[in-house]
Design a protein around this motif. Sequence first.
Motif, PDB file in Angstrom:
ATOM      1  N   TYR A   1       2.080   2.426  10.968  1.00 27.37           N
ATOM      2  CA  TYR A   1       0.584   3.927  10.544  1.00 27.37           C
ATOM      3  C   TYR A   1       0.053   3.385   9.652  1.00 27.37           C
ATOM      4  CZ  TYR A   1       0.927   5.941  15.070  1.00 27.37           C
ATOM      5  OH  TYR A   1       1.000   6.968  16.117  1.00 27.37           O
ATOM      6  N   SER A   2      -1.162   3.784   8.765  1.00 27.42           N
ATOM      7  CA  SER A   2      -1.900   3.740   8.035  1.00 27.42           C
ATOM      8  C   SER A   2      -1.646   5.214   6.942  1.00 27.42           C
ATOM      9  CB  SER A   2      -3.276   3.508   7.646  1.00 27.42           C
ATOM     10  OG  SER A   2      -3.496   4.702   8.507  1.00 27.42           O
ATOM     11  N   PRO A   3      -1.027   5.478   5.431  1.00 24.54           N
ATOM     12  CA  PRO A   3      -0.959   6.659   5.261  1.00 24.54           C
ATOM     13  C   PRO A   3      -1.852   7.284   5.388  1.00 24.54           C
ATOM     14  CG  PRO A   3      -1.016   4.226   3.281  1.00 24.54           C
ATOM     15  CD  PRO A   3      -1.141   4.360   4.627  1.00 24.54           C
ATOM     16  N   ASP A   4      -2.558   7.403   5.445  1.00 21.16           N
ATOM     17  CA  ASP A   4      -4.002   8.209   6.230  1.00 21.16           C
ATOM     18  C   ASP A   4      -3.569   8.362   7.240  1.00 21.16           C
ATOM     19  OD1 ASP A   4      -5.506   6.179   6.787  1.00 21.16           O
ATOM     20  OD2 ASP A   4      -6.874   6.610   5.579  1.00 21.16           O
ATOM     21  N   GLY A   5      -2.881   7.937   7.996  1.00 24.54           N
ATOM     22  CA  GLY A   5      -3.274   8.328   9.750  1.00 24.54           C
ATOM     23  C   GLY A   5      -4.086   7.519  10.385  1.00 24.54           C
TER      24      GLY A   5
END
Length: 165
Positions: free
Chosen positions: A77-81
């Motif tokens: 997942y990207s850090p911001d979701g």
Amino acid sequence: AGDRDGLVRLWRAGDEGPSLTLDCNVDRVPMISFSPDGASLLCGVVGPGGAIVWNVETGVARYRLAGQGKEVRAVAYSPDGRLIVTGADDRTVRVWEARSGVLLRVIEGLPWGPFDLEFHPGGRVLFAVGRGPQVAVLDPLAGAQLASLDVHDEMVFSIAVSADS
């Protein structure tokens, strides 16, 4: 914990046994990743289906990310979701919208199928490692490879980026 039996078992702190078991209906589950908010679990799978996103409270599959090679070995997942990335033996990384599972980009031309994917904490750069001595530096938003860094003499199996970069 993902396993060779195609099951994923989740434990709550203090429980002696799994509190939830997810049946991915595949040969094995080589990589799993929680969404930043902890509400979803992304499972890379070996077998049909590509990858599966689960609701961890209900144990119900939200959706499957199909269309990638049979062996999805790397997920993140990207850090911001907002983004999900999957890497498979077909030497591609696919970028998906996390909320809907819509495919956004395909990054092709890697020299190997990724074993691990890791976002830079800023979310605009993705690192991939696989069956070679390089780290591929990718732009998931543009769907492009930015660089290839020779970092080892053998295969690189995993990568991590510290929270402070």
